[in-house]
Structures are given as C-alpha cells and as structure tokens.
Design a protein around this motif. Structure first.
Motif, PDB file in Angstrom:
ATOM      1  N   SER A 121       0.643  -1.365  -0.093  1.00  0.00           N
ATOM      2  CA  SER A 121       0.099   0.212   0.090  1.00  0.00           C
ATOM      3  C   SER A 121       0.890   1.355  -0.039  1.00  0.00           C
ATOM      4  O   SER A 121       1.947   1.042   0.185  1.00  0.00           O
ATOM      5  N   GLN A 122       0.157   2.376  -0.098  1.00  0.00           N
ATOM      6  CA  GLN A 122       0.957   3.742  -0.011  1.00  0.00           C
ATOM      7  C   GLN A 122       1.849   3.849   1.075  1.00  0.00           C
ATOM      8  O   GLN A 122       2.184   3.539   2.092  1.00  0.00           O
ATOM      9  N   VAL A 123       3.231   4.378   0.418  1.00  0.00           N
ATOM     10  CA  VAL A 123       4.563   4.740   1.398  1.00  0.00           C
ATOM     11  C   VAL A 123       4.247   6.132   1.727  1.00  0.00           C
ATOM     12  O   VAL A 123       4.272   7.096   0.994  1.00  0.00           O
ATOM     13  N   SER A 124       3.898   6.146   3.116  1.00  0.00           N
ATOM     14  CA  SER A 124       3.690   7.510   3.636  1.00  0.00           C
ATOM     15  C   SER A 124       4.909   8.064   4.049  1.00  0.00           C
ATOM     16  O   SER A 124       4.875   9.320   4.398  1.00  0.00           O
ATOM     17  N   SER A 125       5.965   7.558   4.512  1.00  0.00           N
ATOM     18  CA  SER A 125       7.148   8.074   4.961  1.00  0.00           C
ATOM     19  C   SER A 125       8.392   7.271   4.756  1.00  0.00           C
ATOM     20  O   SER A 125       8.268   6.185   4.353  1.00  0.00           O
ATOM     21  N   SER A 149      11.120   3.171   5.495  1.00  0.00           N
ATOM     22  CA  SER A 149       9.942   3.409   4.896  1.00  0.00           C
ATOM     23  C   SER A 149       8.741   2.822   5.939  1.00  0.00           C
ATOM     24  O   SER A 149       8.812   1.814   6.461  1.00  0.00           O
ATOM     25  N   GLY A 150       7.596   3.722   5.855  1.00  0.00           N
ATOM     26  CA  GLY A 150       6.479   3.504   6.791  1.00  0.00           C
ATOM     27  C   GLY A 150       5.311   3.379   5.570  1.00  0.00           C
ATOM     28  O   GLY A 150       5.233   4.299   4.736  1.00  0.00           O
ATOM     29  N   SER A 151       4.269   2.628   5.768  1.00  0.00           N
ATOM     30  CA  SER A 151       3.464   2.263   4.835  1.00  0.00           C
ATOM     31  C   SER A 151       1.768   2.174   5.419  1.00  0.00           C
ATOM     32  O   SER A 151       1.704   1.949   6.570  1.00  0.00           O
ATOM     33  N   HIS A 152       1.031   2.441   4.405  1.00  0.00           N
ATOM     34  CA  HIS A 152      -0.294   2.139   4.952  1.00  0.00           C
ATOM     35  C   HIS A 152      -0.852   0.668   4.928  1.00  0.00           C
ATOM     36  O   HIS A 152      -1.877   0.216   5.339  1.00  0.00           O
ATOM     37  N   ASP A 191      16.102  -5.336   3.944  1.00  0.00           N
ATOM     38  CA  ASP A 191      16.679  -6.091   4.768  1.00  0.00           C
ATOM     39  C   ASP A 191      15.842  -6.670   6.077  1.00  0.00           C
ATOM     40  O   ASP A 191      16.101  -7.491   6.591  1.00  0.00           O
ATOM     41  N   MET A 192      14.856  -5.858   6.139  1.00  0.00           N
ATOM     42  CA  MET A 192      13.951  -6.111   7.528  1.00  0.00           C
ATOM     43  C   MET A 192      12.416  -5.481   7.211  1.00  0.00           C
ATOM     44  O   MET A 192      12.338  -4.367   6.610  1.00  0.00           O
ATOM     45  N   THR A 193      11.519  -6.219   7.717  1.00  0.00           N
ATOM     46  CA  THR A 193      10.064  -5.975   7.635  1.00  0.00           C
ATOM     47  C   THR A 193       9.631  -5.869   9.229  1.00  0.00           C
ATOM     48  O   THR A 193       9.746  -7.109   9.941  1.00  0.00           O
ATOM     49  N   MET A 194       9.298  -5.052   9.735  1.00  0.00           N
ATOM     50  CA  MET A 194       8.607  -4.965  11.055  1.00  0.00           C
ATOM     51  C   MET A 194       7.082  -4.774  11.000  1.00  0.00           C
ATOM     52  O   MET A 194       6.599  -3.920  10.486  1.00  0.00           O
ATOM     53  N   GLU A 195       6.490  -5.698  11.692  1.00  0.00           N
ATOM     54  CA  GLU A 195       4.974  -5.649  11.878  1.00  0.00           C
ATOM     55  C   GLU A 195       4.660  -5.530  13.268  1.00  0.00           C
ATOM     56  O   GLU A 195       5.629  -5.645  14.293  1.00  0.00           O
ATOM     57  N   GLY A 196       3.394  -4.971  13.673  1.00  0.00           N
ATOM     58  CA  GLY A 196       3.005  -4.785  15.092  1.00  0.00           C
ATOM     59  C   GLY A 196       2.116  -3.322  14.972  1.00  0.00           C
ATOM     60  O   GLY A 196       1.282  -3.728  16.002  1.00  0.00           O
ATOM     61  N   HIS A 197       2.189  -2.646  14.144  1.00  0.00           N
ATOM     62  CA  HIS A 197       1.258  -1.527  14.084  1.00  0.00           C
ATOM     63  C   HIS A 197      -0.178  -2.083  13.633  1.00  0.00           C
ATOM     64  O   HIS A 197      -0.175  -3.099  12.775  1.00  0.00           O
ATOM     65  N   THR A 198      -1.087  -1.593  14.158  1.00  0.00           N
ATOM     66  CA  THR A 198      -2.574  -1.998  13.626  1.00  0.00           C
ATOM     67  C   THR A 198      -3.159  -0.954  12.972  1.00  0.00           C
ATOM     68  O   THR A 198      -4.517  -0.823  12.393  1.00  0.00           O
ATOM     69  N   GLY A 199      -2.324   0.128  12.419  1.00  0.00           N
ATOM     70  CA  GLY A 199      -3.027   1.061  11.505  1.00  0.00           C
ATOM     71  C   GLY A 199      -1.835   1.459  10.652  1.00  0.00           C
ATOM     72  O   GLY A 199      -0.663   1.090  10.703  1.00  0.00           O
ATOM     73  N   SER A 200      -1.996   2.400   9.807  1.00  0.00           N
ATOM     74  CA  SER A 200      -1.033   3.079   8.783  1.00  0.00           C
ATOM     75  C   SER A 200       0.166   3.388   9.616  1.00  0.00           C
ATOM     76  O   SER A 200      -0.103   4.136  10.593  1.00  0.00           O
ATOM     77  N   VAL A 201       1.312   3.339   9.126  1.00  0.00           N
ATOM     78  CA  VAL A 201       2.485   4.050   9.725  1.00  0.00           C
ATOM     79  C   VAL A 201       2.837   5.266   8.767  1.00  0.00           C
ATOM     80  O   VAL A 201       3.013   5.171   7.523  1.00  0.00           O
ATOM     81  N   MET A 202       2.480   6.337   9.732  1.00  0.00           N
ATOM     82  CA  MET A 202       2.372   7.689   8.943  1.00  0.00           C
ATOM     83  C   MET A 202       4.057   8.366   8.984  1.00  0.00           C
ATOM     84  O   MET A 202       4.283   9.337   8.214  1.00  0.00           O
ATOM     85  N   CYS A 203       5.012   7.999   9.759  1.00  0.00           N
ATOM     86  CA  CYS A 203       6.050   8.600   9.885  1.00  0.00           C
ATOM     87  C   CYS A 203       7.262   7.596  10.328  1.00  0.00           C
ATOM     88  O   CYS A 203       6.927   6.608  11.203  1.00  0.00           O
ATOM     89  N   VAL A 204       8.310   7.788  10.127  1.00  0.00           N
ATOM     90  CA  VAL A 204       9.440   6.963  10.475  1.00  0.00           C
ATOM     91  C   VAL A 204      10.588   7.992  10.835  1.00  0.00           C
ATOM     92  O   VAL A 204      10.759   8.898  10.198  1.00  0.00           O
ATOM     93  N   ALA A 205      11.762   7.568  11.756  1.00  0.00           N
ATOM     94  CA  ALA A 205      12.829   8.503  12.088  1.00  0.00           C
ATOM     95  C   ALA A 205      13.850   7.507  12.573  1.00  0.00           C
ATOM     96  O   ALA A 205      13.500   6.784  13.526  1.00  0.00           O
ATOM     97  N   TRP A 206      15.153   7.810  12.196  1.00  0.00           N
ATOM     98  CA  TRP A 206      16.206   7.054  12.631  1.00  0.00           C
ATOM     99  C   TRP A 206      16.636   7.751  14.011  1.00  0.00           C
ATOM    100  O   TRP A 206      16.717   8.992  13.796  1.00  0.00           O
ATOM    101  N   SER A 207      17.353   7.328  14.802  1.00  0.00           N
ATOM    102  CA  SER A 207      18.098   7.724  16.097  1.00  0.00           C
ATOM    103  C   SER A 207      19.391   7.928  15.276  1.00  0.00           C
ATOM    104  O   SER A 207      19.807   7.327  14.611  1.00  0.00           O
ATOM    105  N   MET A 208      19.739   9.255  15.752  1.00  0.00           N
ATOM    106  CA  MET A 208      21.089   9.760  15.054  1.00  0.00           C
ATOM    107  C   MET A 208      22.446   9.572  16.138  1.00  0.00           C
ATOM    108  O   MET A 208      23.312  10.059  16.094  1.00  0.00           O
ATOM    109  N   THR A 209      22.009   8.917  17.261  1.00  0.00           N
ATOM    110  CA  THR A 209      23.046   8.493  18.402  1.00  0.00           C
ATOM    111  C   THR A 209      23.942   7.633  18.044  1.00  0.00           C
ATOM    112  O   THR A 209      23.396   6.513  17.292  1.00  0.00           O
TER     113      THR A 209
END
Length: 128
Positions: free
Chosen positions: A76-80, A92-95, A110-128
């Motif tokens: 589905s749509q890539v939102s972030s 990337s986060g998606s609907h 490399d990896m798919t992470m599941e667990g959200h029960t709704g669309s993933v609207m944003c993603v952000a890396w930790s820069m530390t």
C-alpha cells in the motif's frame, strides 16, 4: 544543503527548487500514475528517495534525473521515508501497517517490522 527544496506531486513529478530565487531549477519526471506521497534527500544531497501511492520506492539521481533503483515490497501507499545517517539504508512506513528497512545500494529489503494496527505515517532514525 539548505539552498534547495524538493517537492513531489500527484502527477508523478519531483521539482527541485532554488530557495535563493524561488524558481524551479529541475523537474524529475516519474510515472504519471505514481502519486508521490513522500520524498527525502540522501545525506550527501546527490539522491532523492520517493515513496508513492502504489507502494513503490524509487531512488533518483539528482544530476541525471534517472531512477537508479526501484524497491518493491509494500502493499500500500508509502507514507514516510527516511535515509539513515550513513545513506546506506532507507526506512519506510506504509499504509500496509509495516516499517521496512532497505539497502539503498542493492534495493533489497533487509527487514520488515510488523505490529502497528494502523497505517505507519512516519519513521525516524535515531542519530546517536
């Protein structure tokens, strides 16, 4: 580089704006049916990643305007989308309720992470 801005449209194009003049300096023409939903600059400012409504992620060469890589996996749509600090990975986060980590050099997921029960609207890396 804070002198350029990228924007994506529902016509499938990406525009690069010169912030000194406010003029569009370049148009990168994607697929007309590929609604752009998210874009992000690479850390070295030489490439852009775009995510679209059909779930496809593309990496664009800014100098040539060519699509270097096509990454498919979201259903589905890539939102972030966001580059890692090194530029070697994309998140990337998606609907489709998933987060994916991509190798920007090969285009492999490399990896798919599941667990959200709704669309993933944003993603952000930790820069530390």
């Amino acid at each position: 580089d804070s002198q350029r801005l990228a924007s994506g449209s529902d016509h499938g194009d990406i525009r690069l704006w010169d912030l000194g003049t406010g003029v569009c300096a370049r148009v990168i023409q994607g697929c007309a049916m590929e609604l752009m939903c998210s874009i992000a600059w690479s850390p070295n400012h030489q490439r852009l990643a775009s995510g679209s409504v059909d779930g496809v992620i593309r990496i664009w060469d800014i100098k040539t305007g060519d699509s270097e890589r096509i990454m498919e996996g979201h259903t589905s749509q890539v939102s972030s989308i966001e580059w890692s600090k090194s530029g070697e990975k994309l998140a990337s986060g998606s609907h489709d309720n998933t987060v994916r980590i991509w190798d920007s050099g090969t285009g492999d997921c490399d990896m798919t992470m599941e667990g959200h029960t709704g669309s993933v609207m944003c993603v952000a890396w930790s820069m530390t």
